[in-house]
Design an enzyme around this catalytic site. Structure first.
Site, PDB file in Angstrom:
ATOM      1  N   SER A   1       0.804  -1.229   0.000  1.00  0.00           N
ATOM      2  CA  SER A   1       0.000   0.000   0.000  1.00  0.00           C
ATOM      3  C   SER A   1       0.838   1.281   0.000  1.00  0.00           C
ATOM      4  O   SER A   1       0.506   2.224  -0.723  1.00  0.00           O
ATOM      5  CB  SER A   1      -0.978  -0.011   1.185  1.00  0.00           C
ATOM      6  OG  SER A   1      -1.910  -1.038   0.998  1.00  0.00           O
TER       7      SER A   1
ATOM      8  N   LYS B   1      -9.076  -5.792  10.581  1.00  0.00           N
ATOM      9  CA  LYS B   1     -10.205  -5.322   9.769  1.00  0.00           C
ATOM     10  C   LYS B   1     -11.554  -5.417  10.489  1.00  0.00           C
ATOM     11  O   LYS B   1     -12.447  -4.607  10.243  1.00  0.00           O
ATOM     12  CB  LYS B   1     -10.292  -6.119   8.461  1.00  0.00           C
ATOM     13  CG  LYS B   1      -9.292  -5.686   7.406  1.00  0.00           C
ATOM     14  CD  LYS B   1      -9.570  -6.459   6.113  1.00  0.00           C
ATOM     15  CE  LYS B   1      -8.622  -6.056   5.018  1.00  0.00           C
ATOM     16  NZ  LYS B   1      -8.921  -6.726   3.734  1.00  0.00           N
TER      17      LYS B   1
ATOM     18  N   ASP C   1     -12.751  -3.431  -0.680  1.00  0.00           N
ATOM     19  CA  ASP C   1     -12.303  -4.713  -1.249  1.00  0.00           C
ATOM     20  C   ASP C   1     -13.283  -5.255  -2.302  1.00  0.00           C
ATOM     21  O   ASP C   1     -12.854  -5.802  -3.325  1.00  0.00           O
ATOM     22  CB  ASP C   1     -12.124  -5.768  -0.146  1.00  0.00           C
ATOM     23  CG  ASP C   1     -10.867  -5.532   0.680  1.00  0.00           C
ATOM     24  OD1 ASP C   1      -9.892  -4.966   0.146  1.00  0.00           O
ATOM     25  OD2 ASP C   1     -10.861  -5.918   1.869  1.00  0.00           O
TER      26      ASP C   1
ATOM     27  N   GLY D   1     -11.950 -13.824   5.353  1.00  0.00           N
ATOM     28  CA  GLY D   1     -12.295 -12.399   5.253  1.00  0.00           C
ATOM     29  C   GLY D   1     -12.463 -11.956   3.812  1.00  0.00           C
ATOM     30  O   GLY D   1     -13.423 -11.231   3.482  1.00  0.00           O
ATOM     31  N   ALA D   2     -11.579 -12.386   2.942  1.00  0.00           N
ATOM     32  CA  ALA D   2     -11.651 -11.959   1.541  1.00  0.00           C
ATOM     33  C   ALA D   2     -12.916 -12.506   0.876  1.00  0.00           C
ATOM     34  O   ALA D   2     -13.546 -11.827   0.064  1.00  0.00           O
ATOM     35  CB  ALA D   2     -10.412 -12.438   0.793  1.00  0.00           C
TER      36      ALA D   2
HETATM   37  P1  NAP Z   1      -8.314 -15.918   5.837  1.00  0.00           P
HETATM   38  O1  NAP Z   1      -9.416 -15.134   6.417  1.00  0.00           O
HETATM   39  O2  NAP Z   1      -7.225 -16.430   6.695  1.00  0.00           O
HETATM   40  O3  NAP Z   1      -8.975 -17.162   5.049  1.00  0.00           O
HETATM   41  C1  NAP Z   1      -8.163 -18.186   4.504  1.00  0.00           C
HETATM   42  C2  NAP Z   1      -9.027 -19.144   3.710  1.00  0.00           C
HETATM   43  O4  NAP Z   1      -8.171 -20.158   3.139  1.00  0.00           O
HETATM   44  C3  NAP Z   1     -10.071 -19.887   4.556  1.00  0.00           C
HETATM   45  O5  NAP Z   1     -11.226 -20.122   3.788  1.00  0.00           O
HETATM   46  C4  NAP Z   1      -9.338 -21.209   4.857  1.00  0.00           C
HETATM   47  O6  NAP Z   1     -10.199 -22.283   5.129  1.00  0.00           O
HETATM   48  C5  NAP Z   1      -8.662 -21.441   3.528  1.00  0.00           C
HETATM   49  N1  NAP Z   1      -7.552 -22.383   3.676  1.00  0.00           N
HETATM   50  C6  NAP Z   1      -6.334 -22.153   4.218  1.00  0.00           C
HETATM   51  N2  NAP Z   1      -5.586 -23.278   4.201  1.00  0.00           N
HETATM   52  C7  NAP Z   1      -6.361 -24.237   3.640  1.00  0.00           C
HETATM   53  C8  NAP Z   1      -6.160 -25.617   3.330  1.00  0.00           C
HETATM   54  N3  NAP Z   1      -4.996 -26.230   3.602  1.00  0.00           N
HETATM   55  N4  NAP Z   1      -7.175 -26.305   2.728  1.00  0.00           N
HETATM   56  C9  NAP Z   1      -8.344 -25.698   2.436  1.00  0.00           C
HETATM   57  N5  NAP Z   1      -8.600 -24.382   2.708  1.00  0.00           N
HETATM   58  C10 NAP Z   1      -7.619 -23.675   3.294  1.00  0.00           C
HETATM   59  O7  NAP Z   1      -7.570 -15.093   4.690  1.00  0.00           O
HETATM   60  P2  NAP Z   1      -8.182 -13.931   3.745  1.00  0.00           P
HETATM   61  O8  NAP Z   1      -7.916 -12.617   4.347  1.00  0.00           O
HETATM   62  O9  NAP Z   1      -9.574 -14.311   3.382  1.00  0.00           O
HETATM   63  O10 NAP Z   1      -7.205 -14.047   2.461  1.00  0.00           O
HETATM   64  C11 NAP Z   1      -7.242 -15.188   1.657  1.00  0.00           C
HETATM   65  C12 NAP Z   1      -6.304 -15.008   0.465  1.00  0.00           C
HETATM   66  O11 NAP Z   1      -6.749 -13.927  -0.356  1.00  0.00           O
HETATM   67  C13 NAP Z   1      -4.859 -14.678   0.850  1.00  0.00           C
HETATM   68  O12 NAP Z   1      -3.998 -15.347  -0.040  1.00  0.00           O
HETATM   69  C14 NAP Z   1      -4.752 -13.187   0.631  1.00  0.00           C
HETATM   70  O13 NAP Z   1      -3.444 -12.770   0.301  1.00  0.00           O
HETATM   71  C15 NAP Z   1      -5.681 -13.020  -0.579  1.00  0.00           C
HETATM   72  N6  NAP Z   1      -6.244 -11.675  -0.656  1.00  0.00           N
HETATM   73  C16 NAP Z   1      -5.970 -10.953  -1.780  1.00  0.00           C
HETATM   74  C17 NAP Z   1      -6.499  -9.698  -1.906  1.00  0.00           C
HETATM   75  C18 NAP Z   1      -6.198  -8.917  -3.157  1.00  0.00           C
HETATM   76  O14 NAP Z   1      -6.331  -7.697  -3.118  1.00  0.00           O
HETATM   77  N7  NAP Z   1      -5.832  -9.578  -4.225  1.00  0.00           N
HETATM   78  C19 NAP Z   1      -7.313  -9.156  -0.902  1.00  0.00           C
HETATM   79  C20 NAP Z   1      -7.574  -9.929   0.242  1.00  0.00           C
HETATM   80  C21 NAP Z   1      -7.034 -11.197   0.345  1.00  0.00           C
HETATM   81  P3  NAP Z   1     -10.710 -22.536   6.643  1.00  0.00           P
HETATM   82  O15 NAP Z   1     -11.816 -21.548   6.877  1.00  0.00           O
HETATM   83  O16 NAP Z   1     -11.162 -23.937   6.626  1.00  0.00           O
HETATM   84  O17 NAP Z   1      -9.512 -22.307   7.540  1.00  0.00           O
END
Ligand code: NAP
Length: 273
Positions: free
Chosen positions: A20, A69, A105, A134-135
């Site tokens: 950012s 967040k 987002d 969260g995403a």
């Molecule tokens: P989060 O809240 O920690 O959620 C992670 C997600 O991944 C959950 O649904 C989790 O499942 C799943 N997961 C993790 N390990 C797993 C596994 N071994 N098998 C199956 N599912 C698994 O993270 P978040 O903030 O939503 O972010 C998720 C991703 O999106 C990250 O890579 C982040 O960098 C990316 N992101 C990108 C942007 C962008 O601007 N491009 C914005 C936000 C996020 P469970 O619920 O079962 O744990």
């Protein structure tokens, strides 16, 4: 346009990896506006103690990232609809001692797809969301706003998918049935952290996915994940995650400066370095 100096930063823990500051400093320079954008690391245990001090230090605006967040909402006086419905704030605008919390987002997610494929038809068919963190909540909100007819949410932890489905509409599918879920889908989105540098890869068979479906990965490090490479190899259109990051920032910058800045190629190169 405001010429007043703006003190801005991104707040999170950890924060050193955040792109950012690069993005907003680029626009501050490009548009010749007054301000500076930094990075603030606050441990969740110290938020209560340190956040108040931050406000008295004269910040005009903050981006908020993991893990704050959701918790930051308790300091907000106002929310926009997206922040309220998603239940998370990623942008704060501090005006007349009042904290305005918004969430850009969902905007970033949708703009990234629409600028990549201007002819994309959101209402043509079902969308499948892999993940329910969260995403995924922001993505589900965007899909609801775009009137996507059917939304299926597949997550390893089923209750998290159920919570999103209850709030935004949609169906829950067990993680084990994700291949079945994509059979007639128009848009497939990975919102899990699988495929990110240092994480396991996403085990997702695409053999039954329609060839005209768009495949979108929120992960942007690497830019082309194995999931997107598989999809591209079988002829699907793909969307990388970097544009979502840039467009959520675009809306935040507009909130503070009243200027909707360009997401140009030079900026893409800077953040991908
Ligand atoms: P989060 O809240 O920690 O959620 C992670 C997600 O991944 C959950 O649904 C989790 O499942 C799943 N997961 C993790 N390990 C797993 C596994 N071994 N098998 C199956 N599912 C698994 O993270 P978040 O903030 O939503 O972010 C998720 C991703 O999106 C990250 O890579 C982040 O960098 C990316 N992101 C990108 C942007 C962008 O601007 N491009 C914005 C936000 C996020 P469970 O619920 O079962 O744990």
């Amino acid at each position: 346009m405001s010429n007043t100096y703006k003190k801005l930063a991104v707040l999170g823990h950890p924060i050193a990896q955040s792109k950012s500051p690069l993005i907003h400093e680029y626009w501050i320079k490009k548009y010749g506006v007054e301000g500076a954008y930094g990075a603030i690391d606050i441990h969740p245990d110290d938020l209560e103690k340190d956040f108040g001090a931050l406000i008295t230090e004269g910040y005009t605006g903050l981006n908020v990232t993991a893990p704050h967040k959701e918790t930051i909402r308790k300091y907000c006086d106002y929310f926009d609809d997206a922040a309220y419905e998603i239940g998370a704030v990623n942008t704060l605008h501090i005006k007349d001692d009042k904290l305005h919390g918004s969430n850009t987002d969902a905007y970033g997610f949708a703009m990234n797809l629409e600028t990549s494929f201007p002819d994309f038809n959101w209402t043509k068919g079902p969308a499948v969301i892999l993940g329910a963190g969260g995403a995924a909540r922001a993505v589900a909100f965007a899909l609801k706003e775009k009137n996507v007819p059917v939304m299926k949410i597949c997550n390893r932890t089923i209750f998290k998918a159920s919570n999103i489905a209850a709030d935004m509409g949609g169906f829950v599918m067990p993680w084990e049935e994700r291949r079945e879920a994509i059979k007639n889908c128009n848009l497939l989105i990975n919102t899990t952290s699988l495929g990110m540098v240092g994480k396991d890869s996403l085990d997702m068979k695409l053999d039954v996915l329609p060839h005209d479906a768009v495949v979108y990965d929120l992960v942007y490090a690497p830019l082309m994940t194995p999931f997107l490479l598989d999809a591209e190899a079988r002829g699907n259109k793909v969307v990388t995650g970097i544009g979502m990051l840039l467009y959520q920032a675009q809306k935040a910058f507009e909130t503070w400066y009243g200027i909707l800045p360009d997401v140009d190629e030079d900026l893409r190169k800077i953040v991908l370095q």
